[in-house]
Motif scaffolding. Sequence first.
Motif, PDB file in Angstrom:
ATOM      1  N   PRO A   1       0.769  -1.180   0.066  1.00  0.00           N
ATOM      2  CA  PRO A   1      -0.165   0.105   0.042  1.00  0.00           C
ATOM      3  C   PRO A   1       0.952   1.256  -0.172  1.00  0.00           C
ATOM      4  O   PRO A   1       1.954   1.252   0.546  1.00  0.00           O
ATOM      5  CB  PRO A   1      -0.778  -0.155   1.491  1.00  0.00           C
ATOM      6  CG  PRO A   1      -0.792  -1.560   1.736  1.00  0.00           C
ATOM      7  CD  PRO A   1       0.402  -2.041   1.116  1.00  0.00           C
ATOM      8  N   PRO A   2       0.619   2.454  -0.785  1.00  0.00           N
ATOM      9  CA  PRO A   2       1.349   3.477  -0.894  1.00  0.00           C
ATOM     10  C   PRO A   2       1.259   4.191   0.661  1.00  0.00           C
ATOM     11  O   PRO A   2       0.144   3.872   1.253  1.00  0.00           O
ATOM     12  CB  PRO A   2       0.570   4.318  -1.823  1.00  0.00           C
ATOM     13  CG  PRO A   2      -0.910   3.860  -1.958  1.00  0.00           C
ATOM     14  CD  PRO A   2      -0.600   2.309  -1.606  1.00  0.00           C
ATOM     15  N   ALA A   3       1.926   4.970   1.037  1.00  0.00           N
ATOM     16  CA  ALA A   3       2.045   5.961   2.297  1.00  0.00           C
ATOM     17  C   ALA A   3       0.735   6.912   2.228  1.00  0.00           C
ATOM     18  O   ALA A   3       0.511   7.335   3.281  1.00  0.00           O
ATOM     19  CB  ALA A   3       3.356   6.665   2.495  1.00  0.00           C
ATOM     20  N   PHE A   4       0.140   7.226   1.062  1.00  0.00           N
ATOM     21  CA  PHE A   4      -0.897   8.021   1.257  1.00  0.00           C
ATOM     22  C   PHE A   4      -2.151   7.208   1.153  1.00  0.00           C
ATOM     23  O   PHE A   4      -1.974   6.207   0.833  1.00  0.00           O
ATOM     24  CB  PHE A   4      -1.098   9.017  -0.100  1.00  0.00           C
ATOM     25  CG  PHE A   4      -0.777   8.434  -1.452  1.00  0.00           C
ATOM     26  CD1 PHE A   4      -1.728   7.897  -2.248  1.00  0.00           C
ATOM     27  CD2 PHE A   4       0.471   8.375  -2.035  1.00  0.00           C
ATOM     28  CE1 PHE A   4      -1.573   7.298  -3.353  1.00  0.00           C
ATOM     29  CE2 PHE A   4       0.566   7.748  -3.066  1.00  0.00           C
ATOM     30  CZ  PHE A   4      -0.155   7.232  -3.982  1.00  0.00           C
ATOM     31  N   ASP A   5      -3.285   7.706   1.838  1.00  0.00           N
ATOM     32  CA  ASP A   5      -4.502   7.092   1.950  1.00  0.00           C
ATOM     33  C   ASP A   5      -5.243   6.933   0.876  1.00  0.00           C
ATOM     34  O   ASP A   5      -5.964   5.683   0.629  1.00  0.00           O
ATOM     35  CB  ASP A   5      -5.269   7.591   3.075  1.00  0.00           C
ATOM     36  CG  ASP A   5      -4.753   7.677   4.560  1.00  0.00           C
ATOM     37  OD1 ASP A   5      -4.706   6.749   5.319  1.00  0.00           O
ATOM     38  OD2 ASP A   5      -4.132   8.938   4.744  1.00  0.00           O
ATOM     39  N   ARG A   6      -5.269   7.568  -0.115  1.00  0.00           N
ATOM     40  CA  ARG A   6      -6.095   7.624  -1.263  1.00  0.00           C
ATOM     41  C   ARG A   6      -5.771   8.486  -2.283  1.00  0.00           C
ATOM     42  O   ARG A   6      -4.982   9.564  -1.770  1.00  0.00           O
ATOM     43  CB  ARG A   6      -7.592   7.723  -1.108  1.00  0.00           C
ATOM     44  CG  ARG A   6      -7.943   8.976  -0.499  1.00  0.00           C
ATOM     45  CD  ARG A   6      -9.361   8.969   0.324  1.00  0.00           C
ATOM     46  NE  ARG A   6      -9.401   8.376   1.313  1.00  0.00           N
ATOM     47  CZ  ARG A   6      -9.151   8.446   2.579  1.00  0.00           C
ATOM     48  NH1 ARG A   6      -8.490   9.909   2.549  1.00  0.00           N
ATOM     49  NH2 ARG A   6      -8.997   7.933   3.564  1.00  0.00           N
TER      50      ARG A   6
END
Length: 238
Positions: A72-77
């Motif tokens: 998963p990326p470090a940003f939420d969406r």
Amino acid sequence: MSAWRRADVDRWLGRALPGRCVFCLAALPGEFPWCEACFAGLPWNVPACPGCGEPQPGGEAGRRCGHCLRRPPAFDRARVPLRYEAEVAGLVQRFKFDASPRAGRLLLDLLSTGLPEDVRAWPEALVPVPLHPRRARERGFDQALWLARRLGRHLGCPLLRAERSRDTPTQRGLDRGKRRTNLRAAFHVPEGLPGRVALVDDVVTTGATLDALSVACRSAGSREVEAWAVARTPLHDR
């Protein structure tokens, strides 16, 4: 056509064609600079992965892509309303490499229109993806800062600046993993960021730059981070 000639054409069109669609020059009855048919025909990024904004096949709507499930990326969406194709790719190139204010204004309008009202009201601050000072001097133009400043004024949202502390080599030709390695510890963000921030850029390719900046924003105090950009490069075009 040279950059100054393109800018000259932009100014001429702005004066000579009021009330005309910017894409097909049809007469406009409404407030937007495009007609309904051209707007509907733009390469909208639907469906897309809600995590990273990767364009998805029709049957995958609402599902996170394989990359986001594995790492998963470090940003939420991600909020990326368009794909980097056709008319949108042309606008981005004129904006990014020729500093066309007309193209930039259109991209800004498309980004703002493509974000739902509740999303536009969500962030407590906008953070543009920074260029390294040397790159900014060479180019003479920082496209993410240009977009974020105007978007922030439109939304009534403060702008906070990050720094690119390391002049990373070009990302062109690198895969997702090598881009992440290339950008490790590349950004510095002052402490005391608000809890909700939206990162702003013009185009997302793999998301590695936004991922690295998100890590820095979380270290500086943000609890939630969204990635906002005008367009996403489809996988087959990388």
